[in-house]
Design an enzyme around this catalytic site. Sequence first.
Site, PDB file in Angstrom:
ATOM      1  N   ASP A 183      -7.977  -6.255   4.016  1.00 16.89           N
ATOM      2  CA  ASP A 183      -6.953  -5.454   3.360  1.00 16.89           C
ATOM      3  C   ASP A 183      -7.275  -5.241   1.886  1.00 16.89           C
ATOM      4  O   ASP A 183      -7.687  -6.174   1.182  1.00 16.89           O
ATOM      5  CB  ASP A 183      -5.605  -6.180   3.498  1.00 16.89           C
ATOM      6  CG  ASP A 183      -4.435  -5.375   2.966  1.00 16.89           C
ATOM      7  OD1 ASP A 183      -4.424  -4.149   3.157  1.00 16.89           O
ATOM      8  OD2 ASP A 183      -3.522  -5.986   2.367  1.00 16.89           O
ATOM      9  N   GLU A 196      -7.066   4.658   1.321  1.00 17.45           N
ATOM     10  CA  GLU A 196      -5.798   4.950   0.662  1.00 17.45           C
ATOM     11  C   GLU A 196      -5.933   6.193  -0.199  1.00 17.45           C
ATOM     12  O   GLU A 196      -6.907   6.352  -0.934  1.00 17.45           O
ATOM     13  CB  GLU A 196      -5.360   3.767  -0.209  1.00 17.45           C
ATOM     14  CG  GLU A 196      -4.038   3.984  -0.924  1.00 17.45           C
ATOM     15  CD  GLU A 196      -3.552   2.721  -1.617  1.00 17.45           C
ATOM     16  OE1 GLU A 196      -3.321   2.789  -2.842  1.00 17.45           O
ATOM     17  OE2 GLU A 196      -3.410   1.690  -0.952  1.00 17.45           O
ATOM     18  N   ASP A 214     -10.204   0.459  -0.556  1.00 19.90           N
ATOM     19  CA  ASP A 214      -9.173   1.026  -1.421  1.00 19.90           C
ATOM     20  C   ASP A 214      -9.817   1.598  -2.681  1.00 19.90           C
ATOM     21  O   ASP A 214     -10.044   0.897  -3.666  1.00 19.90           O
ATOM     22  CB  ASP A 214      -8.152  -0.061  -1.775  1.00 19.90           C
ATOM     23  CG  ASP A 214      -7.052   0.437  -2.711  1.00 19.90           C
ATOM     24  OD1 ASP A 214      -7.057   1.643  -3.044  1.00 19.90           O
ATOM     25  OD2 ASP A 214      -6.195  -0.371  -3.101  1.00 19.90           O
TER      26      ASP A 214
END
Length: 278
Positions: free
Chosen positions: A84, A136, A106
Amino acid sequence: MPLVSTAPLLASAAERRAGLGAFNLVNVETAEALVAAAEQTGLPVILQISQNCVAYHGSRLAPLARFAQALAEGSDARVALHLDHAEDADLAREAVDLGFGSVMYDGAKLPFDENVATTRGVVAHAHDAGVIVEAELGEIGGKDGAHAPGVRTDPDEARSFVADTGVDALAVAVGSSHAMTSREASLDDSLIGRLAEAVPVPLVLHGSSGVSDDGIRSAIRSGITKVNVSTHLNGFFTRAVRERLADEAVVDIRKYLGPGREAMTAETARLLRVFAEA
């Protein structure tokens, strides 16, 4: 059973217009709580290890991955492993090589063109190993002060980004914020619907700790598939620990971490059912 691939879990949830719970582990007890909730409900779960978690554990990803793999193998639950919020592309590549089912790169802080180029490189490495990539687009408020509140993902930009990068899931900014301790965020369901129509991949809701059950249900019906929760569950763990430590005679770590684990298990199981029945 062995870790399962993230891809079929996402595809199944998207087809059923259901939510798929993705929860962050921090230590042994939180990981055990998340897997126990999947066992209790019979529903799949995505265990997430964040870049911040890796840093907390001495910047060593491999031991965390091996523990998660062993935990899954000792369970009858369907457990997928996800990296993550990796802002470090090398960390994302390491997770792929360690057998993660999915990684999130990200690059939201980067200019659009640079985000596209770097994400494309991560995708190429991941796809060679049969691993899917989440990215993202559109800053989500509250993440280390770097993301501006009020920013929203543009559907046209999202369409272009997915086409240019080949990502398999897209985290979008639709009104939630990271690290919220109250569930007061108001999501833009209309925007979620437009984003779902604009891109051919599942949408991911970050900052879900700040969204009520009804808000999450509505977001799922509007087009969200993967629902990330961390702070909300950590709150249940921490409150249970704090209550146990009110007894100053308690010194055995197991006597307070155990209740924390139990509290997190119960709330995780409840959320899994909420997401699945949306």
